[in-house]
Design a protein around this motif. Structure first.
Motif, PDB file in Angstrom:
ATOM      1  N   ASP A 236      13.465  14.440 -19.941  1.00  0.00           N
ATOM      2  CA  ASP A 236      13.498  13.867 -21.282  1.00  0.00           C
ATOM      3  C   ASP A 236      14.451  14.684 -22.126  1.00  0.00           C
ATOM      4  O   ASP A 236      14.897  15.759 -21.729  1.00  0.00           O
ATOM      5  CB  ASP A 236      12.084  13.854 -21.895  1.00  0.00           C
ATOM      6  CG  ASP A 236      11.257  12.671 -21.418  1.00  0.00           C
ATOM      7  OD1 ASP A 236      11.725  11.530 -21.576  1.00  0.00           O
ATOM      8  OD2 ASP A 236      10.152  12.892 -20.893  1.00  0.00           O
ATOM      9  N   HIS A 237      14.727  14.141 -23.302  1.00  0.00           N
ATOM     10  CA  HIS A 237      15.719  14.754 -24.201  1.00  0.00           C
ATOM     11  C   HIS A 237      15.157  16.039 -24.815  1.00  0.00           C
ATOM     12  O   HIS A 237      14.041  16.063 -25.321  1.00  0.00           O
ATOM     13  CB  HIS A 237      16.058  13.735 -25.289  1.00  0.00           C
ATOM     14  CG  HIS A 237      17.274  14.082 -26.075  1.00  0.00           C
ATOM     15  ND1 HIS A 237      17.340  15.165 -26.913  1.00  0.00           N
ATOM     16  CD2 HIS A 237      18.496  13.488 -26.144  1.00  0.00           C
ATOM     17  CE1 HIS A 237      18.542  15.210 -27.471  1.00  0.00           C
ATOM     18  NE2 HIS A 237      19.262  14.198 -27.010  1.00  0.00           N
ATOM     19  N   GLY A 239      15.888  17.489 -27.477  1.00  0.00           N
ATOM     20  CA  GLY A 239      15.737  17.524 -28.934  1.00  0.00           C
ATOM     21  C   GLY A 239      14.655  16.627 -29.466  1.00  0.00           C
ATOM     22  O   GLY A 239      14.261  16.755 -30.634  1.00  0.00           O
ATOM     23  N   THR A 240      14.165  15.686 -28.659  1.00  0.00           N
ATOM     24  CA  THR A 240      13.309  14.628 -29.207  1.00  0.00           C
ATOM     25  C   THR A 240      11.926  14.573 -28.564  1.00  0.00           C
ATOM     26  O   THR A 240      11.112  13.732 -28.947  1.00  0.00           O
ATOM     27  CB  THR A 240      13.977  13.249 -28.978  1.00  0.00           C
ATOM     28  OG1 THR A 240      14.173  13.071 -27.577  1.00  0.00           O
ATOM     29  CG2 THR A 240      15.306  13.158 -29.694  1.00  0.00           C
ATOM     30  N   THR A 241      11.651  15.444 -27.597  1.00  0.00           N
ATOM     31  CA  THR A 241      10.390  15.369 -26.871  1.00  0.00           C
ATOM     32  C   THR A 241       9.475  16.522 -27.289  1.00  0.00           C
ATOM     33  O   THR A 241       9.798  17.678 -27.014  1.00  0.00           O
ATOM     34  CB  THR A 241      10.637  15.421 -25.352  1.00  0.00           C
ATOM     35  OG1 THR A 241      11.664  14.489 -25.027  1.00  0.00           O
ATOM     36  CG2 THR A 241       9.374  15.089 -24.577  1.00  0.00           C
ATOM     37  N   LYS A 245       4.198  16.940 -24.862  1.00  0.00           N
ATOM     38  CA  LYS A 245       4.443  15.746 -24.054  1.00  0.00           C
ATOM     39  C   LYS A 245       5.241  16.071 -22.785  1.00  0.00           C
ATOM     40  O   LYS A 245       5.522  15.187 -21.985  1.00  0.00           O
ATOM     41  CB  LYS A 245       5.285  14.753 -24.874  1.00  0.00           C
ATOM     42  CG  LYS A 245       4.539  14.033 -25.971  1.00  0.00           C
ATOM     43  CD  LYS A 245       3.951  12.760 -25.397  1.00  0.00           C
ATOM     44  CE  LYS A 245       3.377  11.874 -26.476  1.00  0.00           C
ATOM     45  NZ  LYS A 245       2.847  10.638 -25.869  1.00  0.00           N
TER      46      LYS A 245
ATOM     47  N   GLU B 203      14.902   5.901 -31.155  1.00  0.00           N
ATOM     48  CA  GLU B 203      14.376   7.231 -31.475  1.00  0.00           C
ATOM     49  C   GLU B 203      14.677   8.248 -30.382  1.00  0.00           C
ATOM     50  O   GLU B 203      14.944   9.405 -30.653  1.00  0.00           O
ATOM     51  CB  GLU B 203      12.851   7.166 -31.684  1.00  0.00           C
ATOM     52  CG  GLU B 203      12.244   8.529 -31.996  1.00  0.00           C
ATOM     53  CD  GLU B 203      10.737   8.594 -31.770  1.00  0.00           C
ATOM     54  OE1 GLU B 203      10.087   7.542 -31.698  1.00  0.00           O
ATOM     55  OE2 GLU B 203      10.215   9.726 -31.652  1.00  0.00           O
ATOM     56  N   GLN B 204      14.555   7.837 -29.112  1.00  0.00           N
ATOM     57  CA  GLN B 204      14.712   8.745 -27.960  1.00  0.00           C
ATOM     58  C   GLN B 204      13.575   9.744 -27.839  1.00  0.00           C
ATOM     59  O   GLN B 204      13.724  10.779 -27.196  1.00  0.00           O
ATOM     60  CB  GLN B 204      16.039   9.517 -28.018  1.00  0.00           C
ATOM     61  CG  GLN B 204      17.248   8.652 -28.204  1.00  0.00           C
ATOM     62  CD  GLN B 204      18.544   9.459 -28.179  1.00  0.00           C
ATOM     63  OE1 GLN B 204      19.133   9.727 -29.216  1.00  0.00           O
ATOM     64  NE2 GLN B 204      18.989   9.843 -26.998  1.00  0.00           N
ATOM     65  N   GLY B 205      12.449   9.457 -28.469  1.00  0.00           N
ATOM     66  CA  GLY B 205      11.279  10.323 -28.368  1.00  0.00           C
ATOM     67  C   GLY B 205      10.039   9.458 -28.557  1.00  0.00           C
ATOM     68  O   GLY B 205      10.145   8.254 -28.799  1.00  0.00           O
ATOM     69  N   PRO B 206       8.851  10.059 -28.459  1.00  0.00           N
ATOM     70  CA  PRO B 206       7.616   9.282 -28.450  1.00  0.00           C
ATOM     71  C   PRO B 206       6.882   9.206 -29.788  1.00  0.00           C
ATOM     72  O   PRO B 206       5.774   8.673 -29.858  1.00  0.00           O
ATOM     73  CB  PRO B 206       6.773  10.076 -27.449  1.00  0.00           C
ATOM     74  CG  PRO B 206       7.169  11.500 -27.694  1.00  0.00           C
ATOM     75  CD  PRO B 206       8.618  11.475 -28.099  1.00  0.00           C
ATOM     76  N   ILE B 207       7.485   9.716 -30.860  1.00  0.00           N
ATOM     77  CA  ILE B 207       6.715   9.895 -32.103  1.00  0.00           C
ATOM     78  C   ILE B 207       6.346   8.565 -32.748  1.00  0.00           C
ATOM     79  O   ILE B 207       5.191   8.338 -33.127  1.00  0.00           O
ATOM     80  CB  ILE B 207       7.487  10.816 -33.070  1.00  0.00           C
ATOM     81  CG1 ILE B 207       7.512  12.240 -32.454  1.00  0.00           C
ATOM     82  CG2 ILE B 207       6.849  10.837 -34.453  1.00  0.00           C
ATOM     83  CD1 ILE B 207       8.432  13.209 -33.153  1.00  0.00           C
ATOM     84  N   ASP B 210       3.714   6.701 -30.572  1.00  0.00           N
ATOM     85  CA  ASP B 210       2.386   7.323 -30.674  1.00  0.00           C
ATOM     86  C   ASP B 210       1.713   6.978 -31.994  1.00  0.00           C
ATOM     87  O   ASP B 210       0.486   6.876 -32.062  1.00  0.00           O
ATOM     88  CB  ASP B 210       2.488   8.849 -30.523  1.00  0.00           C
ATOM     89  CG  ASP B 210       2.739   9.266 -29.068  1.00  0.00           C
ATOM     90  OD1 ASP B 210       2.767   8.369 -28.198  1.00  0.00           O
ATOM     91  OD2 ASP B 210       2.914  10.474 -28.829  1.00  0.00           O
ATOM     92  N   LEU B 222      17.962  17.897 -36.943  1.00  0.00           N
ATOM     93  CA  LEU B 222      17.445  19.261 -36.869  1.00  0.00           C
ATOM     94  C   LEU B 222      18.528  20.302 -36.632  1.00  0.00           C
ATOM     95  O   LEU B 222      19.411  20.109 -35.794  1.00  0.00           O
ATOM     96  CB  LEU B 222      16.444  19.390 -35.716  1.00  0.00           C
ATOM     97  CG  LEU B 222      15.166  18.575 -35.816  1.00  0.00           C
ATOM     98  CD1 LEU B 222      14.272  18.874 -34.611  1.00  0.00           C
ATOM     99  CD2 LEU B 222      14.429  18.881 -37.120  1.00  0.00           C
ATOM    100  N   GLY B 365      15.990  14.897 -33.509  1.00  0.00           N
ATOM    101  CA  GLY B 365      16.185  16.088 -32.680  1.00  0.00           C
ATOM    102  C   GLY B 365      17.495  16.022 -31.914  1.00  0.00           C
ATOM    103  O   GLY B 365      18.019  17.044 -31.479  1.00  0.00           O
ATOM    104  N   ALA B 366      18.011  14.830 -31.731  1.00  0.00           N
ATOM    105  CA  ALA B 366      19.259  14.646 -30.993  1.00  0.00           C
ATOM    106  C   ALA B 366      20.435  14.602 -31.955  1.00  0.00           C
ATOM    107  O   ALA B 366      20.269  14.335 -33.144  1.00  0.00           O
ATOM    108  CB  ALA B 366      19.194  13.347 -30.192  1.00  0.00           C
ATOM    109  N   HIS B 390      11.521   7.326 -23.719  1.00  0.00           N
ATOM    110  CA  HIS B 390      12.609   7.579 -22.777  1.00  0.00           C
ATOM    111  C   HIS B 390      13.971   7.230 -23.362  1.00  0.00           C
ATOM    112  O   HIS B 390      14.125   6.264 -24.105  1.00  0.00           O
ATOM    113  CB  HIS B 390      12.420   6.760 -21.499  1.00  0.00           C
ATOM    114  CG  HIS B 390      11.258   7.228 -20.680  1.00  0.00           C
ATOM    115  ND1 HIS B 390      10.987   8.550 -20.470  1.00  0.00           N
ATOM    116  CD2 HIS B 390      10.296   6.530 -20.033  1.00  0.00           C
ATOM    117  CE1 HIS B 390       9.903   8.660 -19.708  1.00  0.00           C
ATOM    118  NE2 HIS B 390       9.455   7.448 -19.451  1.00  0.00           N
ATOM    119  N   HIS B 392      18.545   7.978 -22.301  1.00  0.00           N
ATOM    120  CA  HIS B 392      19.512   8.497 -21.321  1.00  0.00           C
ATOM    121  C   HIS B 392      19.014   8.226 -19.897  1.00  0.00           C
ATOM    122  O   HIS B 392      19.240   9.028 -18.995  1.00  0.00           O
ATOM    123  CB  HIS B 392      19.777   9.994 -21.529  1.00  0.00           C
ATOM    124  CG  HIS B 392      20.699  10.270 -22.673  1.00  0.00           C
ATOM    125  ND1 HIS B 392      21.280  11.498 -22.879  1.00  0.00           N
ATOM    126  CD2 HIS B 392      21.150   9.469 -23.665  1.00  0.00           C
ATOM    127  CE1 HIS B 392      22.046  11.429 -23.971  1.00  0.00           C
ATOM    128  NE2 HIS B 392      21.977  10.221 -24.456  1.00  0.00           N
TER     129      HIS B 392
END
Lengths: 420, 420
Positions: A236-237, A239-241, A245, B203-207, B210, B222, B365-366, B390, B392
């Protein structure tokens, strides 16, 4: 009591160090390379000078023999290799060839009486640096005598097909054909024509030097096992995980590696050695959490009960998750401790005592052609002290006196075997 | 309140997913590749259909503009990229281009009144997968406005000389010349002709997932730093070197990595992320003790005081030996937190509220082109929820409804900027 000649030995060390000289104290001399062929030609020149009979076998192993008083007696052979690793030193392997030549030269020069023919031998491609695997030719020549699991990894047709690590279009078989050194299979080392084998080699460790000894009387090659430990996470990335998790396979591997050190060290066996030398990480990008890490673990000890205790720790890794990653443990290979011939070991010990060479019993943590030969013939090894314990690198060093002491011990051990 | 069209959005998602289709759910679409050019031609086709004016600049960035009621007003631009990583998904980057097209198509279809010209833009080579670095074109176009340390890494002549990671004989400059998309430098995004920029992105993240939200109102990218941690040991033979004599650089690295996790976790900042994604080991042979290991650490947090605390832990590694190995710590690069324009952020927030789209504040974050543009123009970003966080990778997914909700929020935020 006979002694070898330090001047003659020093001359050999200087001469062989020029074949593959990398220009900063060491050599690169891959098996069957032009540099290795220069070393083989020097062997022929020196052995011809003492009227030894020279033959090669179908793996280009070379044999130079001085006759004994009984033409029907089996031969006593002294063998090692003249190939090196990349940027190796001037002693690993070639010392055993120079020592064997020095013994024959001393026998010739001093006209030492002996019953059995005595042979100096070069094993082809011991290092396997250009054409893997290591100990290729002894694996082939001793194949019928090796344990099944080892034998099947050294089938001659597979060895001939081994590809150069530098040029994937070239095989060992092609290098062998074009080397000019391929001979007849009937010339191979075999138990009908040979009585026993000695191998002189540098220690490659610090034990003799730390104890102030010049020579090691080798009793065995340590049993060992080699496993791969693998961790499966989720990429996973970076910066974003969020941290909670993550399934970070590299964090898992680092935890497991520290755990292995802690648990194995608790066994408190100072003579045990274990090493993680190789680690692979995927995708190995600084902004991506690794989803896969694979590392090696190499464990060596004489006693199978100790190896079993370590194995239980290694296998136990797979029973739990590491940093939420699944762990898998797989055997790469294993071998039992190979004990050398007790009588030959006693000849080496007596020879060292009688020659006044400071010595001790030692085991071999590294693999050598002698360990394969020992399944076929009575075999043993003699170690010469290595400065700072270094090997497989340019700073390898043993003094001409130390090398000559090793040859003297081998000469007198050979004469004891000759008389037995 | 205007809304974008889910059917039209779904058609775009399906169409663009064919350009570089790798056959198992994702795409490989390197910048300026034949696949990326198919995507650019589809952009031209759709934007021509609504009579947008299309130009390109000297980095092949593409601009499609619908005029507003005031021909002298500055343009409002919506931008992202159409290139992907190797085996990437159907949303990262291209969602922002499809969202920008969808906004223009909605404006055209519903004849929405607006004062400023509105532009949909494609940034060239955001991923930098074939021709590094990432964010290449925004780094060039915004170069005069970037902090010196960043600007010097994106000089245009260096970017044009960037070599293909697959074919070291080919440069980005050559790919640009032969692409057919190189235009005039005067067409570049610039603060005289453009009022502000929006970037829609997954987003590239799970926030968001969730929290059960569809859209993120992004407030900042960031701040981060990236260090290399290196360990210097001694290479020796795995079988012959007693444990107490070793300087094992990989054991050192494993201990230090575990220590970093323990110490950084003690700071108890759940919004902090840190990653070791890359590790190099020398010589990386299973029978040799490693003499050198180098790993990365990437640390991201909005607050510089928190980053400083982590930095103190990282730098502290070099103050002690690890497994008898020397440790060295070196800065690779660092950047401050980039805050997006407060007014634009408030427009996005209001637009989401008015459209009834479930949303929240979030940070990025990316890295994105928007962070470089924000040094030059008022800029902000809108995130769309990513399934399982998820990116990339081929499983990237956001539903057509979620993508359309993102476009609707962008459309209404653009209209608020237009009216401001």
């Amino acid at each position: 009591m006979y002694t070898c000649d330090v001047k003659r030995m020093e001359d050999k060390i200087k001469t062989f160090s020029t074949f593959g000289d990398a220009g900063h104290g060491g050599i690169t001399r891959y098996s069957l390379s032009p540099e290795a062929i220069m070393a083989r030609n020097e062997f022929i020149k020196r052995m011809t000078a003492i009227h030894a009979e020279i033959v090669t076998d179908d793996m280009a192993n070379m044999y130079a023999t001085l006759p004994g008083s009984d033409p029907s007696a089996k031969r006593i052979v002294m063998a090692s290799h003249c190939d090196s690793v990349k940027n190796g030193g001037n002693y690993d392997g070639i010392l055993g060839v120079m020592g064997a030549m020095e013994v024959l030269e001393t026998i010739a020069a001093e006209d030492i009486p002996h019953t059995h023919p005595v042979t100096a031998m070069i094993w082809t491609n011991e290092e396997g640096s250009l054409y893997p695997p290591a100990m290729m030719s002894s694996g082939v020549v001793c194949n019928d005598f090796l344990p099944t699991e080892i034998a099947k990894k050294f089938k001659q047709e597979d060895m001939l097909a081994s590809k150069s690590v530098l040029d994937r279009t070239r095989t060992f078989g092609e290098a062998l054909e074009s080397s000019g050194f391929k001979g007849d299979k009937k010339n191979r080392l075999n138990p009908d024509d040979y009585k026993c084998m000695f191998e002189l080699h540098i220690e490659q460790g610090p034990i003799l030097e730390d104890a102030g000894n010049d020579v090691g009387v080798v009793t065995c090659v340590l049993g060992m096992f080699n496993y791969r430990i693998r961790f499966y996470g989720q990429s996973d990335h970076a910066g974003t995980t969020p941290m909670h998790k993550r399934q970070d396979a590299l964090h898992a591997a680092a935890q497991a590696l520290c755990y292995l050190h802690e648990e194995i060290d608790k066994l408190d066996r100072p003579e045990l050695v274990y090493t993680t030398g190789e680690i692979l990480c995927h995708p190995c990008v600084h902004t991506v959490i690794p989803d896969f890490v694979d590392f090696s673990i190499d464990v060596r000890h004489e006693d199978p009960a100790v190896r079993q205790k370590v194995l239980a720790i290694v296998k136990g890794l797979a029973d739990r998750e590491w940093a939420k990653c699944r762990c898998e443990v797989e055997l790469a290979w294993a071998r039992d401790t190979v004990y050398f011939d007790k009588e030959l070991v006693s000849y080496v010990k007596e020879a060292a005592e009688q020659a006044g060479v400071k010595h001790q019993y030692i085991n071999s943590g590294a693999g050598h052609d002698a360990q394969f030969v020992s399944y076929m013939l009575p075999t043993t090894m003699i170690f010469v002290v290595s400065k700072d314990g270094h090997s497989h690198c340019e700073p390898e060093y043993s003094s001409p006196e130390q090398c000559t002491n090793g040859a003297t011990v081998m000469l007198n051990a050979v004469l004891k075997a000759d008389a037995s």
